[in-house]
Design an enzyme around this catalytic site. Structure first.
Site, PDB file in Angstrom:
ATOM      1  N   GLU B  37      42.859  21.118  23.001  1.00  0.00           N
ATOM      2  CA  GLU B  37      41.674  21.219  23.842  1.00  0.00           C
ATOM      3  C   GLU B  37      41.636  22.618  24.452  1.00  0.00           C
ATOM      4  O   GLU B  37      42.617  23.052  25.063  1.00  0.00           O
ATOM      5  CB  GLU B  37      41.720  20.166  24.945  1.00  0.00           C
ATOM      6  CG  GLU B  37      41.725  18.739  24.388  1.00  0.00           C
ATOM      7  CD  GLU B  37      42.156  17.687  25.388  1.00  0.00           C
ATOM      8  OE1 GLU B  37      42.128  16.495  25.042  1.00  0.00           O
ATOM      9  OE2 GLU B  37      42.543  18.060  26.526  1.00  0.00           O
ATOM     10  N   ARG B  63      36.600  28.669  47.300  1.00  0.00           N
ATOM     11  CA  ARG B  63      36.853  28.341  45.902  1.00  0.00           C
ATOM     12  C   ARG B  63      36.769  26.834  45.741  1.00  0.00           C
ATOM     13  O   ARG B  63      37.660  26.089  46.176  1.00  0.00           O
ATOM     14  CB  ARG B  63      38.219  28.882  45.479  1.00  0.00           C
ATOM     15  CG  ARG B  63      38.242  30.383  45.344  1.00  0.00           C
ATOM     16  CD  ARG B  63      37.189  30.895  44.380  1.00  0.00           C
ATOM     17  NE  ARG B  63      37.528  32.210  43.838  1.00  0.00           N
ATOM     18  CZ  ARG B  63      36.854  32.791  42.833  1.00  0.00           C
ATOM     19  NH1 ARG B  63      35.779  32.207  42.321  1.00  0.00           N
ATOM     20  NH2 ARG B  63      37.229  33.969  42.390  1.00  0.00           N
ATOM     21  N   ALA B  75      36.574  40.689  41.993  1.00  0.00           N
ATOM     22  CA  ALA B  75      36.693  40.262  40.597  1.00  0.00           C
ATOM     23  C   ALA B  75      35.376  39.676  40.136  1.00  0.00           C
ATOM     24  O   ALA B  75      34.504  39.355  40.949  1.00  0.00           O
ATOM     25  CB  ALA B  75      37.805  39.218  40.458  1.00  0.00           C
ATOM     26  N   GLU B  91      31.404  45.275  39.493  1.00  0.00           N
ATOM     27  CA  GLU B  91      31.808  44.213  40.418  1.00  0.00           C
ATOM     28  C   GLU B  91      32.317  44.789  41.738  1.00  0.00           C
ATOM     29  O   GLU B  91      32.033  44.269  42.808  1.00  0.00           O
ATOM     30  CB  GLU B  91      32.895  43.327  39.790  1.00  0.00           C
ATOM     31  CG  GLU B  91      32.400  42.375  38.719  1.00  0.00           C
ATOM     32  CD  GLU B  91      31.581  41.200  39.281  1.00  0.00           C
ATOM     33  OE1 GLU B  91      31.566  41.005  40.511  1.00  0.00           O
ATOM     34  OE2 GLU B  91      30.949  40.502  38.478  1.00  0.00           O
ATOM     35  N   GLU B  95      30.372  43.837  45.158  1.00  0.00           N
ATOM     36  CA  GLU B  95      31.044  42.973  46.150  1.00  0.00           C
ATOM     37  C   GLU B  95      31.475  43.731  47.393  1.00  0.00           C
ATOM     38  O   GLU B  95      31.588  43.147  48.465  1.00  0.00           O
ATOM     39  CB  GLU B  95      32.267  42.279  45.519  1.00  0.00           C
ATOM     40  CG  GLU B  95      31.890  41.218  44.505  1.00  0.00           C
ATOM     41  CD  GLU B  95      33.064  40.318  44.116  1.00  0.00           C
ATOM     42  OE1 GLU B  95      34.211  40.607  44.502  1.00  0.00           O
ATOM     43  OE2 GLU B  95      32.821  39.326  43.411  1.00  0.00           O
ATOM     44  N   SER B 112      45.900  31.188  32.022  1.00  0.00           N
ATOM     45  CA  SER B 112      46.354  29.829  31.701  1.00  0.00           C
ATOM     46  C   SER B 112      46.464  29.659  30.195  1.00  0.00           C
ATOM     47  O   SER B 112      45.653  28.969  29.579  1.00  0.00           O
ATOM     48  CB  SER B 112      45.359  28.798  32.242  1.00  0.00           C
ATOM     49  OG  SER B 112      45.378  28.772  33.636  1.00  0.00           O
ATOM     50  N   GLU B 137      22.699  36.193  44.525  1.00  0.00           N
ATOM     51  CA  GLU B 137      22.017  35.308  45.467  1.00  0.00           C
ATOM     52  C   GLU B 137      22.900  34.143  45.926  1.00  0.00           C
ATOM     53  O   GLU B 137      22.827  33.721  47.081  1.00  0.00           O
ATOM     54  CB  GLU B 137      20.771  34.762  44.751  1.00  0.00           C
ATOM     55  CG  GLU B 137      19.661  34.262  45.645  1.00  0.00           C
ATOM     56  CD  GLU B 137      18.529  33.737  44.763  1.00  0.00           C
ATOM     57  OE1 GLU B 137      18.176  32.572  44.939  1.00  0.00           O
ATOM     58  OE2 GLU B 137      18.036  34.489  43.898  1.00  0.00           O
TER      59      GLU B 137
END
Lengths: 178, 178
Positions: B37, B63, B75, B91, B95, B112, B137
């Site tokens: 998967e 988060r 990031a 970015e 930011e 991961s 936004e």
């Protein structure tokens, strides 16, 4: 400013062998709604195992999402409800045959906080003794021992790309002043 | 031992706003088959932005998968086909309002590797100049500047848990001997 988001609804998308995906609707700080796609994960553990000659045990295995062989510190998934420290001791023994006289926490790591709730607990193992490995039936890997300085160099030059390995090895470097 | 796995078939499971999931059948080194998967991801970028007083720009944001506020370096996700370095510069400016006179690579990070193919490119930005931020936004965050030594301490004591922030900050420490 309150940045908190609240769950308005949650929809199960996929319940796989490893991946569990849901799609939530969240209430944003500005009162609007947004979709939040989330990977639920039982969490994992990883271990920097440092032998008496300051060499680190690395596992070399094929990582299917990248179609690449990666070199990583020993690691594994938690069974739901399993104690992380026990899981780390188990994974180290199964993958490398090592047991440790000293076993200490290196803290938690959040691999992909944008879309996944996985927590990886990192450990440092020392005073190693070696017995037999005990791999899962579908686990294929080779082991190596890499001098700590060389491993740090490989993290720095980009040869080691695995997040938990980079973080745990560099934390060990700072912690032990190696 | 050849550890390579081969794709026998691939099935699309979910095509979301952010997450794209497939379930493949792979041929293992022992000739057996296994389900793999995989989360497909366009990849991301992150930036350690160090100002002239050796402070690092941190973003504090909610988060959702953890239902926690996390402090991370700036990031963002790559648009498909976007140049990573240009994306990192964009970015950082959006930011934090910062543009950098010096911008260098800190290598790649695989967050991961067991189930996700994401690659995060890490950068170090210095000689900063500050203009206006330009947030999406639906992006809500607050900024802070943290002295580099304090940030390393927070990585070491476990306050900072985000993988890319830990790895990029500790790589910067070793690289610049800070």
């Amino acid at each position: 400013m309150d940045l908190t988001e609240k769950t308005l609804s949650s929809e199960k998308i996929f319940d796989g062998k490893i991946l569990h995906i849901r799609r939530d609707t969240a209430l944003l700080p500005n009162g609007q709604e947004a979709v939040r796609e989330v990977v639920d994960h039982p969490g994992g553990v990883c271990v920097v195992a440092l032998d008496d000659e300051n060499r680190v045990l690395l596992v070399r295995q094929f990582r299917y999402p990248y179609m690449q062989l990666l070199r990583e510190i020993p690691a594994g998934k938690l069974e739901y409800g399993e104690d992380p420290r026990e899981a780390a001791i188990r994974e180290l023994r199964e993958e490398t045959g090592a047991t440790a006289g000293k076993f200490q926490s290196l803290g938690e790591l959040y691999p992909s906080p944008g879309y996944c709730g996985e927590i990886i607990r990192m450990y440092l193992a020392r005073e190693l003794h070696f017995g037999e490995t005990d791999l899962d039936e579908d686990e294929f890997l080779t082991l190596e021992r890499v001098p700590f300085d060389q491993l740090v160099q490989e993290v720095m030059d980009g040869s080691i790309k695995d997040a938990k390995t980079m973080a745990a090895v560099l934390k060990t470097k700072v912690l032990l002043n190696l």
